[in-house]
Design an enzyme around this catalytic site. Structure first.
Site, mmCIF file in Angstrom:
data_model
loop_
_atom_site.group_PDB
_atom_site.id
_atom_site.type_symbol
_atom_site.label_atom_id
_atom_site.label_comp_id
_atom_site.label_asym_id
_atom_site.label_seq_id
_atom_site.Cartn_x
_atom_site.Cartn_y
_atom_site.Cartn_z
ATOM 1 N N HIS A 173 11.034 39.610 59.841
ATOM 2 C CA HIS A 173 11.322 40.771 59.000
ATOM 3 C C HIS A 173 12.364 41.658 59.671
ATOM 4 O O HIS A 173 12.214 42.047 60.830
ATOM 5 C CB HIS A 173 10.033 41.561 58.735
ATOM 6 C CG HIS A 173 9.155 40.895 57.735
ATOM 7 N ND1 HIS A 173 7.783 40.933 57.797
ATOM 8 C CD2 HIS A 173 9.468 40.164 56.629
ATOM 9 C CE1 HIS A 173 7.293 40.253 56.772
ATOM 10 N NE2 HIS A 173 8.286 39.779 56.057
ATOM 11 N N GLU A 210 0.817 42.082 64.939
ATOM 12 C CA GLU A 210 1.502 43.283 64.443
ATOM 13 C C GLU A 210 1.570 44.318 65.556
ATOM 14 O O GLU A 210 0.583 44.951 65.902
ATOM 15 C CB GLU A 210 0.746 43.860 63.231
ATOM 16 C CG GLU A 210 0.660 42.915 62.039
ATOM 17 C CD GLU A 210 1.925 42.911 61.174
ATOM 18 O OE1 GLU A 210 2.854 43.704 61.474
ATOM 19 O OE2 GLU A 210 1.986 42.105 60.223
ATOM 20 N N HIS A 218 5.344 40.588 64.550
ATOM 21 C CA HIS A 218 5.796 41.544 63.531
ATOM 22 C C HIS A 218 5.451 42.943 64.023
ATOM 23 O O HIS A 218 4.841 43.125 65.068
ATOM 24 C CB HIS A 218 5.051 41.270 62.206
ATOM 25 C CG HIS A 218 5.461 40.005 61.516
ATOM 26 N ND1 HIS A 218 6.133 39.993 60.322
ATOM 27 C CD2 HIS A 218 5.289 38.698 61.852
ATOM 28 C CE1 HIS A 218 6.367 38.743 59.946
ATOM 29 N NE2 HIS A 218 5.859 37.924 60.863
ATOM 30 N N GLU A 256 11.717 44.953 61.467
ATOM 31 C CA GLU A 256 10.761 44.809 62.567
ATOM 32 C C GLU A 256 11.478 44.224 63.791
ATOM 33 O O GLU A 256 10.883 43.546 64.629
ATOM 34 C CB GLU A 256 9.588 43.928 62.096
ATOM 35 C CG GLU A 256 8.920 44.534 60.854
ATOM 36 C CD GLU A 256 7.849 43.664 60.213
ATOM 37 O OE1 GLU A 256 7.417 42.681 60.824
ATOM 38 O OE2 GLU A 256 7.454 43.985 59.078
HETATM 39 ZN ZN LIG Z 1 6.440 41.714 59.160
#
Ligand SMILES: [Zn+2]
Length: 396
Positions: free
Chosen positions: A162, A366, A307, A165
């Site tokens: 992403h 994350e 992420h 990110e």
């Molecule tokens: Zn992500």
């Protein structure tokens, strides 16, 4: 650093001379026959650079070596053209310097150009790290893969699926640099002997899956048309791309994998845009195709996709994950303070597809907390938290 083979030299001798693990020297010189060195041949010595040094009054090669904690022969080896008994003040010689500092400065706006420069520099200092290209982005940027280690356990880490990110890329690159440093200097990281990780695992790293998207977030839209007008239109006329997650065509690369792709598509936008659009079909985008092909080719035992944000670790998919996933995620949680979460209402991600097709452990980690893109002020804290996960991903 390169050295030229003299009569009687061997790779084993070089490993003694420079206090380096022999395997690292072997892996830095894969193309040659280690038992058939010939005089005049060039050998790469990892973790060292040969620095120019101007001879000062009172210097001898012996004192120069001693001051740098090197055997005299290490200095002689890189100065084969000089007469050690006729050293002249002002003369330029070479001195081997052991690299004990990071080459990667992660705490900065870290775009594709910076990453490629760092990869080239790491590869020249640590040639036992292999670099290849797994494919190209929509705009034709090569997507690099780094390989470190000799082991049979194949592990994969990736970052920046992403675009906004992107901090995951410098965090991962910093870990790679610290891992390489600890290998050549035989330092522990958090009490862990990393040479053992090197022997047991083969770590594949794709540090930036989505280079075009990262450039968009950090540097703004590309100069070239038609891309410039097209991305501004996909961004609804806005020139601020800080909430852009997708690739340059407005497809979310982590909604592109054939794991309940239709379900994910049904609940998401049905047009290209900054985020969550899954594409016209699974694996329609070259970046996602490159990741899928790499994953099929390498047959990974385990994958970790990095992420931001939320300080959580997703580890399940439709109850298809093996029992060991839970054991591993508990260790990740222990070393990071991040919270394990089995599943959320989400499909078609890279780790979902990996768990579904291989029934092996796959994780989405994350990092950090706040609003993406996370501010660089969080960099050090994130790195300290996730370092334990990077290591546990290798030793578990
Ligand atoms: Zn992500």
């Amino acid at each position: 650093m390169d050295v030229i083979v003299r009569r009687g030299d061997s790779l084993w001798y070089y490993s003694q001379l420079f206090h380096l693990n022999l395997q690292l020297i072997l892996d830095s010189n894969r193309e040659l026959q280690p038992n058939q060195l010939s005089i005049g041949q060039r050998i790469r010595i990892p973790g060292f650079v040969a620095q120019d040094y101007q001879v000062q009054p009172g210097d001898s090669l012996w004192s120069i070596a001693r001051n740098r904690n090197l055997p005299l022969d290490a200095v002689l080896l890189v100065n084969q053209n000089i007469n050690p008994n006729q050293l002249q003040v002002g003369q330029m010689i070479k001195v081997p310097i052991r690299i004990t500092w990071r080459l990667v400065q992660g705490r900065q706006f870290y775009d594709y150009t910076k990453m490629m420069r760092d990869i080239r520099q790491l590869q020249s200092v640590y040639p036992f790290m292999q670099v290849s290209t797994i494919g190209e982005s929509v705009l034709g940027n090569d997507i690099p893969e780094l390989l470190i280690g000799n082991g049979t356990k194949r592990i994969h880490y990736n970052a920046s699926f992403h675009a906004n990110e992107w901090i995951t890329t410098p965090v991962l690159m910093t870990f790679i640099n610290d891992y390489l440093l600890s290998l050549t200097n035989q330092n522990l990281i958090r009490g862990i002997v990393t040479s053992r990780l090197y022997e047991q695992t083969s770590l594949s790293i794709v540090p930036m899956v989505n280079p075009d998207g990262v450039s968009l977030v950090i540097n703004g839209p590309p100069e070239a048309e038609p891309w410039r007008s097209r991305v501004v239109e996909l961004n609804r006329g806005r020139t601020d791309f800080s909430d852009w997650k997708a690739n340059i065509r407005g497809v979310d690369l982590n909604d592109q994998f054939p794991a309940k792709w239709e379900e994910e598509r049904a609940r998401n936008p049905d047009e290209p845009g900054p985020r969550d659009y899954g594409g016209e079909r699974p694996l329609s985008e070259p970046e996602a195709v490159a990741m899928a092909e790499l994953t099929r080719r390498r047959d990974f035992a385990r994958v970790l996709a990095f992420h931001t944000q939320g300080r959580v670790i997703y580890w399940g998919y439709e109850n298809l994950e093996p029992p060991e996933s839970e054991i591993i995620v508990n260790e990740f949680a222990r070393v990071s303070g991040y919270e394990p979460v089995k599943t959320i209402e989400s499909w078609a991600g890279y780790k979902d597809w990996f768990i579904q097709d291989w029934r092996r452990p796959g994780f989405t980690v994350e990092l950090g907390r706040g609003v993406n893109p996370l501010p660089l002020t969080q960099f050090d804290e994130i790195y300290q938290d996730v370092l334990g996960i990077f290591l546990a991903g290798l030793y578990m």
